[in-house]
Scaffold this active site. Structure first.
Site, PDB file in Angstrom:
ATOM      1  N   ALA A  65       0.846  -1.192   0.000  1.00 38.79           N
ATOM      2  CA  ALA A  65       0.000   0.000   0.000  1.00 38.79           C
ATOM      3  C   ALA A  65       0.887   1.250   0.000  1.00 38.79           C
ATOM      4  O   ALA A  65       2.110   1.168  -0.063  1.00 38.79           O
ATOM      5  CB  ALA A  65      -0.928  -0.017   1.210  1.00 38.79           C
ATOM      6  N   GLY A 109      -0.352  -4.970   0.797  1.00 36.36           N
ATOM      7  CA  GLY A 109      -1.557  -4.741   0.009  1.00 36.36           C
ATOM      8  C   GLY A 109      -1.534  -5.469  -1.318  1.00 36.36           C
ATOM      9  O   GLY A 109      -2.589  -5.839  -1.844  1.00 36.36           O
ATOM     10  N   GLU A 112      -2.672  -8.903  -0.583  1.00 35.81           N
ATOM     11  CA  GLU A 112      -4.106  -8.838  -0.275  1.00 35.81           C
ATOM     12  C   GLU A 112      -4.934  -8.624  -1.540  1.00 35.81           C
ATOM     13  O   GLU A 112      -6.011  -9.222  -1.691  1.00 35.81           O
ATOM     14  CB  GLU A 112      -4.362  -7.724   0.746  1.00 35.81           C
ATOM     15  CG  GLU A 112      -3.801  -8.065   2.120  1.00 35.81           C
ATOM     16  CD  GLU A 112      -3.751  -6.882   3.069  1.00 35.81           C
ATOM     17  OE1 GLU A 112      -4.092  -7.055   4.245  1.00 35.81           O
ATOM     18  OE2 GLU A 112      -3.359  -5.773   2.624  1.00 35.81           O
ATOM     19  N   GLU A 132       3.489  -6.248   7.169  1.00 35.26           N
ATOM     20  CA  GLU A 132       3.016  -5.081   7.914  1.00 35.26           C
ATOM     21  C   GLU A 132       3.582  -5.019   9.327  1.00 35.26           C
ATOM     22  O   GLU A 132       3.793  -3.926   9.871  1.00 35.26           O
ATOM     23  CB  GLU A 132       1.480  -5.073   7.965  1.00 35.26           C
ATOM     24  CG  GLU A 132       0.802  -4.695   6.661  1.00 35.26           C
ATOM     25  CD  GLU A 132       0.557  -5.887   5.746  1.00 35.26           C
ATOM     26  OE1 GLU A 132      -0.190  -5.742   4.783  1.00 35.26           O
ATOM     27  OE2 GLU A 132       1.142  -6.969   5.996  1.00 35.26           O
TER      28      GLU A 132
END
Length: 258
Positions: A65, A109, A112, A132
């Protein structure tokens, strides 16, 4: 207006969508995700598109992300703006199949996003992970929820609590991906799978996707009932009549998507 960060083209009834940020690591900024959602929603309403292949750059599917943006957030702004959820959750509304073609990094991300897709095909150089914890945060786009469903609790705990990545071969062994191919064949193979899907009746494709997804969101008895109702409803489709007639007549079915 944001620069174009998504490239899309048609390969017959398969849409090929590329994350194409100026940064080859494809950080998943709000602008990129908004553009991606717009493209996916257009494909949803295009009757000629039966499946979508989603891929990234030569270096990464997506390496995470937008850490620059996240570093400036506090709880109030993240919560009030529904950071990540505001746009990412809309991918769940896609009814047509999404095929992730993952080469290079799919971290945070990026991992994901790949797990939001229905089928994941990996290049032999793909790397998956939820790092993360190394940033002092919890995965926020499904890493702690979809990963255990894909690889089991123990492996998901190991990945999320250490932040260490999984290679393509490990991802295949654990069930995170459907298949691993040579990097030079990645897009070709993903499109081939998309074409295999696309030759079938679109209403049935959508129904099967809904039924398989229901298996992860309901009890077995409720899922079986849902499946049975879709099975019964299928006898109202013109494509059911055509498919069975073609089988009995030993010919190729000519589905009309109705």
């Amino acid at each position: 207006m944001s620069a174009a960060m998504i490239r899309s083209e048609r390969c017959g009834q398969v849409a090929l969508v590329r994350l194409a940020s100026d940064n080859p690591l494809n950080p998943l900024t709000d602008a990129l995700m908004d553009q991606l959602i717009d493209v996916l929603l257009r494909n949803e309403t295009d009757p000629q598109v039966h499946a979508t292949v989603l891929t990234g750059s030569d270096k990464a599917f997506a390496a995470g992300a937008d850490i620059v943006a996240m570093s400036k957030l506090d709880y109030a702004s993240a919560f009030s703006d529904d950071y990540i959820g505001r746009s990412w959750d809309r991918i769940r509304t896609a009814r047509k199949p999404l095929i992730a073609a993952v080469g290079g990094y799919a971290l945070g991300g990026g991992c994901e996003l790949a797990m939001m897709c229905d089928i994941v095909i990996a290049a032999d150089d793909a790397v998956f992970g939820q790092p993360e914890i190394k940033l002092g945060i919890v995965p926020g786009a499904g890493g702690t929820q979809r990963l255990p469903r894909a690889v089991g609790k123990s492996t998901a705990m190991l990945a999320c609590l250490t932040g260490e990545p999984l290679s393509a071969s490990e991802a295949l062994a654990y069930g995170l991906v459907s298949k691993v191919v040579a990097r030079k064949r990645l897009i070709e193979e993903a499109i081939r799978v998309g074409e295999q899907i696309a030759r079938h009746s679109l209403p049935v494709i959508v129904a099967i996707k809904e039924a398989v997804n229901r298996a992860f969101e309901s009890s077995l008895s409720e899922g079986l009932l849902f499946e049975r109702r879709l099975f019964h409803a299928g006898f109202s489709f013109a494509d059911q009549k055509e498919g069975m007639a073609a089988f009995l007549e030993r010919r190729q079915a000519a589905f009309q998507n109705r």
